[in-house]
Design a protein around this motif. Sequence first.
Motif, PDB file in Angstrom:
ATOM      1  N   CYS A 246     -12.096  17.436 -14.298  1.00 11.52           N
ATOM      2  CA  CYS A 246     -10.686  17.805 -14.243  1.00 11.52           C
ATOM      3  C   CYS A 246     -10.251  17.938 -12.787  1.00 11.52           C
ATOM      4  CB  CYS A 246     -10.436  19.121 -14.981  1.00 11.52           C
ATOM      5  SG  CYS A 246      -8.704  19.675 -14.924  1.00 11.52           S
ATOM      6  N   VAL A 247      -9.206  17.215 -12.439  1.00 16.05           N
ATOM      7  CA  VAL A 247      -8.619  17.321 -11.101  1.00 16.05           C
ATOM      8  C   VAL A 247      -7.118  17.518 -11.278  1.00 16.05           C
ATOM      9  CG1 VAL A 247     -10.395  15.879 -10.020  1.00 16.05           C
ATOM     10  CG2 VAL A 247      -8.309  14.806 -10.908  1.00 16.05           C
ATOM     11  N   HIS A 248      -6.435  17.753 -10.179  1.00 16.38           N
ATOM     12  CA  HIS A 248      -4.997  17.980 -10.279  1.00 16.38           C
ATOM     13  C   HIS A 248      -4.181  16.942  -9.512  1.00 16.38           C
ATOM     14  CE1 HIS A 248      -6.563  21.848 -11.681  1.00 16.38           C
ATOM     15  NE2 HIS A 248      -5.411  21.970 -12.320  1.00 16.38           N
ATOM     16  N   THR A 249      -4.860  16.037  -8.790  1.00 15.49           N
ATOM     17  CA  THR A 249      -4.158  14.984  -8.061  1.00 15.49           C
ATOM     18  C   THR A 249      -4.958  13.694  -8.152  1.00 15.49           C
ATOM     19  OG1 THR A 249      -3.302  16.615  -6.476  1.00 15.49           O
ATOM     20  CG2 THR A 249      -3.137  14.299  -5.845  1.00 15.49           C
ATOM     21  N   VAL A 250      -4.248  12.590  -8.314  1.00 14.31           N
ATOM     22  CA  VAL A 250      -4.875  11.266  -8.248  1.00 14.31           C
ATOM     23  C   VAL A 250      -4.144  10.449  -7.183  1.00 14.31           C
ATOM     24  CG1 VAL A 250      -5.269   9.084  -9.449  1.00 14.31           C
ATOM     25  CG2 VAL A 250      -5.647  11.248 -10.650  1.00 14.31           C
ATOM     26  N   TYR A 251      -4.932   9.928  -6.236  1.00 13.65           N
ATOM     27  CA  TYR A 251      -4.405   9.044  -5.197  1.00 13.65           C
ATOM     28  C   TYR A 251      -4.718   7.601  -5.586  1.00 13.65           C
ATOM     29  CZ  TYR A 251      -4.026  13.318  -2.451  1.00 13.65           C
ATOM     30  OH  TYR A 251      -3.697  14.589  -2.011  1.00 13.65           O
ATOM     31  N   VAL A 252      -3.709   6.745  -5.516  1.00 12.04           N
ATOM     32  CA  VAL A 252      -3.838   5.388  -6.059  1.00 12.04           C
ATOM     33  C   VAL A 252      -3.677   4.323  -4.987  1.00 12.04           C
ATOM     34  CG1 VAL A 252      -2.837   3.685  -7.641  1.00 12.04           C
ATOM     35  CG2 VAL A 252      -3.038   6.094  -8.333  1.00 12.04           C
ATOM     36  N   GLU A 253      -4.624   3.417  -4.955  1.00 12.56           N
ATOM     37  CA  GLU A 253      -4.507   2.146  -4.239  1.00 12.56           C
ATOM     38  C   GLU A 253      -4.290   1.095  -5.326  1.00 12.56           C
ATOM     39  OE1 GLU A 253      -4.882  -0.116  -0.503  1.00 12.56           O
ATOM     40  OE2 GLU A 253      -4.935   2.045  -0.870  1.00 12.56           O
ATOM     41  N   MET A 254      -3.200   0.345  -5.237  1.00 12.54           N
ATOM     42  CA  MET A 254      -2.847  -0.570  -6.311  1.00 12.54           C
ATOM     43  C   MET A 254      -3.001  -2.020  -5.855  1.00 12.54           C
ATOM     44  SD  MET A 254       0.547  -0.363  -8.713  1.00 12.54           S
ATOM     45  CE  MET A 254      -0.039   1.184  -9.414  1.00 12.54           C
ATOM     46  N   LYS A 255      -3.585  -2.838  -6.714  1.00 10.89           N
ATOM     47  CA  LYS A 255      -3.756  -4.258  -6.441  1.00 10.89           C
ATOM     48  C   LYS A 255      -3.182  -5.067  -7.602  1.00 10.89           C
ATOM     49  CE  LYS A 255      -5.918  -3.620  -2.582  1.00 10.89           C
ATOM     50  NZ  LYS A 255      -5.229  -3.926  -1.308  1.00 10.89           N
ATOM     51  N   ASN A 256      -2.639  -6.237  -7.269  1.00 10.15           N
ATOM     52  CA  ASN A 256      -2.102  -7.094  -8.331  1.00 10.15           C
ATOM     53  C   ASN A 256      -3.202  -7.652  -9.206  1.00 10.15           C
ATOM     54  OD1 ASN A 256       0.488  -6.687  -7.472  1.00 10.15           O
ATOM     55  ND2 ASN A 256       0.797  -8.739  -6.654  1.00 10.15           N
ATOM     56  N   LYS A 257      -4.321  -8.032  -8.576  1.00  6.44           N
ATOM     57  CA  LYS A 257      -5.355  -8.733  -9.329  1.00  6.44           C
ATOM     58  C   LYS A 257      -6.733  -8.281  -8.869  1.00  6.44           C
ATOM     59  CE  LYS A 257      -6.097 -13.335 -11.257  1.00  6.44           C
ATOM     60  NZ  LYS A 257      -5.688 -14.753 -11.237  1.00  6.44           N
ATOM     61  N   HIS A 258      -7.684  -8.310  -9.782  1.00  6.76           N
ATOM     62  CA  HIS A 258      -9.017  -7.757  -9.529  1.00  6.76           C
ATOM     63  C   HIS A 258      -9.759  -8.465  -8.406  1.00  6.76           C
ATOM     64  CE1 HIS A 258     -11.242 -11.110 -11.435  1.00  6.76           C
ATOM     65  NE2 HIS A 258     -10.201 -11.177 -12.227  1.00  6.76           N
ATOM     66  N   ASN A 259      -9.431  -9.734  -8.118  1.00  6.93           N
ATOM     67  CA  ASN A 259     -10.201 -10.499  -7.131  1.00  6.93           C
ATOM     68  C   ASN A 259      -9.467 -10.704  -5.813  1.00  6.93           C
ATOM     69  OD1 ASN A 259      -8.272 -12.246  -8.033  1.00  6.93           O
ATOM     70  ND2 ASN A 259      -9.664 -13.922  -8.538  1.00  6.93           N
ATOM     71  N   THR A 260      -8.482  -9.852  -5.508  1.00  3.51           N
ATOM     72  CA  THR A 260      -7.714 -10.052  -4.282  1.00  3.51           C
ATOM     73  C   THR A 260      -8.339  -9.381  -3.063  1.00  3.51           C
ATOM     74  OG1 THR A 260      -6.328  -8.161  -4.900  1.00  3.51           O
ATOM     75  CG2 THR A 260      -5.500 -10.350  -5.461  1.00  3.51           C
ATOM     76  N   MET A 261      -9.387  -8.589  -3.242  1.00  2.00           N
ATOM     77  CA  MET A 261     -10.046  -7.946  -2.098  1.00  2.00           C
ATOM     78  C   MET A 261     -11.394  -8.602  -1.828  1.00  2.00           C
ATOM     79  SD  MET A 261      -9.413  -3.836  -2.136  1.00  2.00           S
ATOM     80  CE  MET A 261     -10.373  -3.552  -3.598  1.00  2.00           C
ATOM     81  N   ASN A 262     -11.634  -8.969  -0.571  1.00  2.00           N
ATOM     82  CA  ASN A 262     -12.977  -9.421  -0.214  1.00  2.00           C
ATOM     83  C   ASN A 262     -13.867  -8.196   0.003  1.00  2.00           C
ATOM     84  OD1 ASN A 262     -12.413  -8.415   2.398  1.00  2.00           O
ATOM     85  ND2 ASN A 262     -11.692 -10.405   3.115  1.00  2.00           N
ATOM     86  N   SER A 263     -15.136  -8.429   0.281  1.00  2.00           N
ATOM     87  CA  SER A 263     -16.086  -7.318   0.382  1.00  2.00           C
ATOM     88  C   SER A 263     -15.734  -6.363   1.519  1.00  2.00           C
ATOM     89  CB  SER A 263     -17.508  -7.859   0.566  1.00  2.00           C
ATOM     90  OG  SER A 263     -17.593  -8.662   1.732  1.00  2.00           O
ATOM     91  N   SER A 264     -15.213  -6.905   2.613  1.00  2.00           N
ATOM     92  CA  SER A 264     -14.842  -6.057   3.745  1.00  2.00           C
ATOM     93  C   SER A 264     -13.680  -5.138   3.380  1.00  2.00           C
ATOM     94  CB  SER A 264     -14.464  -6.919   4.955  1.00  2.00           C
ATOM     95  OG  SER A 264     -13.985  -6.122   6.019  1.00  2.00           O
ATOM     96  N   ALA A 265     -12.653  -5.704   2.730  1.00  2.00           N
ATOM     97  CA  ALA A 265     -11.491  -4.902   2.327  1.00  2.00           C
ATOM     98  C   ALA A 265     -11.885  -3.862   1.289  1.00  2.00           C
ATOM     99  CB  ALA A 265     -10.395  -5.813   1.787  1.00  2.00           C
TER     100      ALA A 265
END
Length: 273
Positions: A119-138
């Motif tokens: 149980c937590v009281h805050t969620v911080y979100v990083e949002m991406k359009n598609k699952h494969n848009t980040m390379n390993s470095s990102a």
Amino acid sequence: MTWDLSFITEEDFTKHVQDTIEKYGDKLKSFDVQRFNKNIIDPVKLIFDKTVYQADWKETISNEIFRQRDKSNNNDIGYFHQRIFQYIDKCHVPDNGTEGGWDVIYKNPEGIILPDGSCVHTVYVEMKNKHNTMNSSAAGKTFIKMQNQLLKDDDCACFLVEAIAKKSQNIKWETTVDGQRVGHKLIRRVSIDKFYELVTGQEDAFFKLCMVLPTVIQKVVDNNGNNLVPHDTVYDELRLAASNVEDKDMIMEIAIFMLGFSTYNGFSKLAKQ
């Protein structure tokens, strides 16, 4: 249409769709030959495409125009997915680059229960359009950012929310950082339907949104009349430009070749005619 979304009003949703369409900006402008060939078309590719896919020239040119418009539309759809949460209770969408650079912050004083029972009281979100848009470095940088947030706030979780995920999920995110496989139960990989479920309390909230979306988009487009309808002139301009070609069966082929090859040997003579 009966409004079936309890987590956002019809007025707010319509406004958000209108704002998203306005983000398309220059992409809604009509294409003429100059704009069509701004980055120099590959004539050989277009002729292969037209012939292999058994399309006519109008369709081939229309497809290329669509491709050019579509290249930069992902950011506009990202705006739709992110900014809609400004209208949803207990969600906050920070201005770009502020408040740690998070896309969405969800706070619930009554507690947010995660799949493992935490149980937590805050969620911080990083949002991406598609699952494969980040390379390993990102991916590594994003994970470290989330780790740092947990160090600053031990009553939070961090989500990587994906609009187009491999499947519906809310799982511990595991990735590679400096060659090591890492994961944390409060750093999670979440499909957008599961995030909607969490913030609205409705299992099918995202489904319901998708069901009304086509109608609302059409209503906004209809209300804007011809202002949102491009009138592309590329095909007619190309036919006119090559109208003096002797072989009438090659009019469009010559016109397409001239887009990229007008200064090349042989083609330059045609350009002077």
